[in-house]
Design an enzyme around this catalytic site. Sequence first.
Site, PDB file in Angstrom:
ATOM      1  N   ASN A  90      -0.191  -3.475   3.362  1.00 46.97           N
ATOM      2  CA  ASN A  90       0.531  -4.669   3.832  1.00 46.97           C
ATOM      3  C   ASN A  90       0.103  -5.140   5.229  1.00 46.97           C
ATOM      4  OD1 ASN A  90       1.739  -2.388   4.923  1.00 46.97           O
ATOM      5  ND2 ASN A  90       3.804  -3.224   4.859  1.00 46.97           N
ATOM      6  N   GLU A 187       5.152   7.503   7.933  1.00 43.81           N
ATOM      7  CA  GLU A 187       5.766   6.169   8.062  1.00 43.81           C
ATOM      8  C   GLU A 187       5.969   5.655   6.650  1.00 43.81           C
ATOM      9  OE1 GLU A 187       6.835   4.815  10.692  1.00 43.81           O
ATOM     10  OE2 GLU A 187       5.705   5.601  12.390  1.00 43.81           O
ATOM     11  N   CYS A 221       7.758  -2.788   5.338  1.00 44.72           N
ATOM     12  CA  CYS A 221       8.535  -1.546   5.217  1.00 44.72           C
ATOM     13  C   CYS A 221       9.919  -1.632   5.863  1.00 44.72           C
ATOM     14  CB  CYS A 221       7.755  -0.409   5.854  1.00 44.72           C
ATOM     15  SG  CYS A 221       7.268  -0.780   7.548  1.00 44.72           S
ATOM     16  N   GLU A 401       5.158   5.872  15.812  1.00 46.45           N
ATOM     17  CA  GLU A 401       3.967   5.130  16.223  1.00 46.45           C
ATOM     18  C   GLU A 401       4.407   4.170  17.332  1.00 46.45           C
ATOM     19  OE1 GLU A 401       2.403   3.666  12.353  1.00 46.45           O
ATOM     20  OE2 GLU A 401       0.996   5.326  12.571  1.00 46.45           O
TER      21      GLU A 401
HETATM   22  N1  LIG Z   1       7.050   2.908   7.734  1.00 43.91           N
HETATM   23  C1  LIG Z   1       5.966   2.188   7.904  1.00 43.91           C
HETATM   24  O1  LIG Z   1       5.469   2.038   9.017  1.00 43.91           O
HETATM   25  C2  LIG Z   1       5.311   1.512   6.721  1.00 43.91           C
HETATM   26  C3  LIG Z   1       4.392   0.490   6.957  1.00 43.91           C
HETATM   27  C4  LIG Z   1       3.795  -0.127   5.875  1.00 43.91           C
HETATM   28  C5  LIG Z   1       4.123   0.242   4.566  1.00 43.91           C
HETATM   29  N2  LIG Z   1       5.013   1.240   4.359  1.00 43.91           N
HETATM   30  C6  LIG Z   1       5.378   1.623   2.984  1.00 43.91           C
HETATM   31  O2  LIG Z   1       4.216   1.679   2.157  1.00 43.91           O
HETATM   32  C7  LIG Z   1       4.558   1.397   0.811  1.00 43.91           C
HETATM   33  C8  LIG Z   1       3.587   0.402   0.235  1.00 43.91           C
HETATM   34  O3  LIG Z   1       2.279   0.805   0.448  1.00 43.91           O
HETATM   35  P1  LIG Z   1       1.347   1.423  -0.704  1.00 43.91           P
HETATM   36  O4  LIG Z   1       1.745   0.866  -2.030  1.00 43.91           O
HETATM   37  O5  LIG Z   1      -0.060   1.272  -0.245  1.00 43.91           O
HETATM   38  O6  LIG Z   1       1.771   2.966  -0.646  1.00 43.91           O
HETATM   39  P2  LIG Z   1       1.089   4.198  -1.396  1.00 43.91           P
HETATM   40  O7  LIG Z   1       1.906   5.380  -1.070  1.00 43.91           O
HETATM   41  O8  LIG Z   1       0.859   3.884  -2.822  1.00 43.91           O
HETATM   42  O9  LIG Z   1      -0.365   4.295  -0.748  1.00 43.91           O
HETATM   43  C9  LIG Z   1      -0.557   4.421   0.651  1.00 43.91           C
HETATM   44  C10 LIG Z   1      -1.909   5.054   0.912  1.00 43.91           C
HETATM   45  O10 LIG Z   1      -1.926   6.383   0.405  1.00 43.91           O
HETATM   46  C11 LIG Z   1      -3.070   6.588  -0.413  1.00 43.91           C
HETATM   47  N3  LIG Z   1      -2.690   7.599  -1.408  1.00 43.91           N
HETATM   48  C12 LIG Z   1      -2.087   7.389  -2.609  1.00 43.91           C
HETATM   49  N4  LIG Z   1      -1.856   8.585  -3.215  1.00 43.91           N
HETATM   50  C13 LIG Z   1      -2.320   9.548  -2.376  1.00 43.91           C
HETATM   51  C14 LIG Z   1      -2.366  10.980  -2.412  1.00 43.91           C
HETATM   52  N5  LIG Z   1      -1.864  11.667  -3.454  1.00 43.91           N
HETATM   53  N6  LIG Z   1      -2.906  11.650  -1.384  1.00 43.91           N
HETATM   54  C15 LIG Z   1      -3.397  10.992  -0.304  1.00 43.91           C
HETATM   55  N7  LIG Z   1      -3.390   9.637  -0.211  1.00 43.91           N
HETATM   56  C16 LIG Z   1      -2.858   8.916  -1.221  1.00 43.91           C
HETATM   57  C17 LIG Z   1      -3.356   5.199  -0.965  1.00 43.91           C
HETATM   58  O11 LIG Z   1      -4.687   5.108  -1.421  1.00 43.91           O
HETATM   59  C18 LIG Z   1      -3.088   4.341   0.252  1.00 43.91           C
HETATM   60  O12 LIG Z   1      -4.179   4.364   1.148  1.00 43.91           O
HETATM   61  C19 LIG Z   1       5.984   0.888   0.854  1.00 43.91           C
HETATM   62  O13 LIG Z   1       6.855   1.903   0.430  1.00 43.91           O
HETATM   63  C20 LIG Z   1       6.200   0.573   2.323  1.00 43.91           C
HETATM   64  O14 LIG Z   1       7.539   0.613   2.722  1.00 43.91           O
HETATM   65  C21 LIG Z   1       5.599   1.891   5.406  1.00 43.91           C
HETATM   66  N1  LIG Z   2       5.064  -5.345  11.920  1.00 44.21           N
HETATM   67  C1  LIG Z   2       4.602  -4.240  11.174  1.00 44.21           C
HETATM   68  C2  LIG Z   2       5.610  -3.548  10.342  1.00 44.21           C
HETATM   69  C3  LIG Z   2       4.961  -2.460   9.586  1.00 44.21           C
HETATM   70  C4  LIG Z   2       5.680  -2.212   8.304  1.00 44.21           C
HETATM   71  O1  LIG Z   2       5.359  -2.581   7.174  1.00 44.21           O
END
Ligand SMILES: NC(=O)c1ccc[n+]([C@@H]2O[C@H](COP(=O)([O-])OP(=O)(O)OC[C@H]3O[C@@H](n4cnc5c(N)ncnc54)[C@H](O)[C@@H]3O)[C@@H](O)[C@H]2O)c1
Ligand SMILES: NCCCC=O
Length: 427
Positions: A90, A187, A221, A401
């Site tokens: 995202n 995160e 997120c 972070e």
């Molecule tokens: N808290 C935060 O700062 C934050 C920020 C952005 C997104 N998010 C969260 O991320 C999610 C959406 O992102 P997504 O769909 O890319 O998440 P995801 O968990 O599917 O994937 C995230 C990353 O992990 C990798 N990955 C997947 N399976 C793995 C494994 N078994 N081992 C190691 N790496 C692996 C993916 O290739 C990708 O690079 C939402 O739940 C969102 O809330 C959190």
């Molecule tokens: N502004 C960035 C927030 C990160 C979460 O998705």
Amino acid sequence: MSGMERCRVMLEAARIIREQREEIATMETINNGKSIFEARVDIDISWQCLEYYAGLAGSLAGEHIQLPGGSFGYTRREPLGVCVGIGAWNYPFQIACWKSGPALACGNAMVYKPSPFTPISVVRLAEIFTEAGVPKGLFNVVQGGAATGQLLCQHPDVAKISFTGSVPTGMKIMEMAAKGIKPVTLELGGKSPLIIFSDADLENAVKGALMANFLTQGEVCCNGTRVFVERKILDTFTKEVVKRTQKIKIGDPLLEDTRMGALINRPHLNRVQGFIKQAKEQGAEVLCGGDLYVPDDPKLKNGYYMRPCVLGNCKDDMTCVKEEIFGPVMAILPFDTEEEVLERANATKFGLAGGVFTRDIQKAHRVVAALKAGMCFINNYNVSPVELPFGGYKSSGFGRENGRAAIEYYSQLKTVCVEMGDVESAF
Ligand SMILES: NC(=O)c1ccc[n+]([C@@H]2O[C@H](COP(=O)([O-])OP(=O)(O)OC[C@H]3O[C@@H](n4cnc5c(N)ncnc54)[C@H](O)[C@@H]3O)[C@@H](O)[C@H]2O)c1
Ligand SMILES: NCCCC=O
């Protein structure tokens, strides 16, 4: 390199990003589908992050501690070694900066794996680091999906893992980290509450609710997707939110006036729409949006666009109120008292963020103090100053972070005990 040398290189990287803002923002828009308007903000936050940690790099220091008899001790803040960064799709460029900024400032190396859905812009970041003077091999990009991520996490030379992504993947990462006794920053996702009291400035509260739900097509997120509204103002607030949501300009994300682009991919679009269908079956009312959007431009007709959705008549036990949808779907929930809303706001496995709109300063601070969430907003939502630590409570993860706090997660303390007298042996 010394801290000051790292500072200079990172400032140069920040300068290049600032200079190439438009090119990188365009790349990010193509990478992710978000509007160019928003991508520019992401790029600004990214160079600000590198500037901020450049500033800290030169001032990292330990402590000197006096001991009895003239002896003393001191601590050294040392890097961890090779850190792995794994990012979500995202905020591809920004997440990579939020991880590499503190990692490089503390003297670590980083191997970064972006999401396979957004592989491009982080490669540009690596090129910029090289142009700025980061030594070859210090910041590396490895492309791939889950299998690649697993190999990185399990590699014996990796000292730390920083992960941004979903809760289920976060659990797997933590298991892998546990096997290698590696520190981990997680995160993860959220389902954050935004509480609107009847004494709030209505105009700001409405704008805040839109900011809390519709940036990056709702794929954020920390979004405040459970919007609790004091019953006295429910109708007025809802009417205004719906009116403004319907005006959001959807379409080609590269156009200047677009404010909502395309979701990340077809399966995700279908998943988001599945949540809306289920919400209706469970008794929620679609007050606007939720349907597919087909832009006039024929080359965009197969894009993953949908109209932002506001759900009314929501109840706390509905799936749309309990689960992270990660799309442009706002749920409105009425409340009557402060005590009641706090209990409901905290009744979730997540704890990433939360917000409150009120003119009553005591109430505002009382409410955020009671919210079980890592990032709280008073009278605004989803602003991201890099000076402030960001991270979750409960299932939304741990570690931070941004801000000075991140230094703790990318360095380790060595204690040195210095004897100035003779050894008093027990033997
Ligand atoms: N808290 C935060 O700062 C934050 C920020 C952005 C997104 N998010 C969260 O991320 C999610 C959406 O992102 P997504 O769909 O890319 O998440 P995801 O968990 O599917 O994937 C995230 C990353 O992990 C990798 N990955 C997947 N399976 C793995 C494994 N078994 N081992 C190691 N790496 C692996 C993916 O290739 C990708 O690079 C939402 O739940 C969102 O809330 C959190
Ligand atoms: N502004 C960035 C927030 C990160 C979460 O998705």
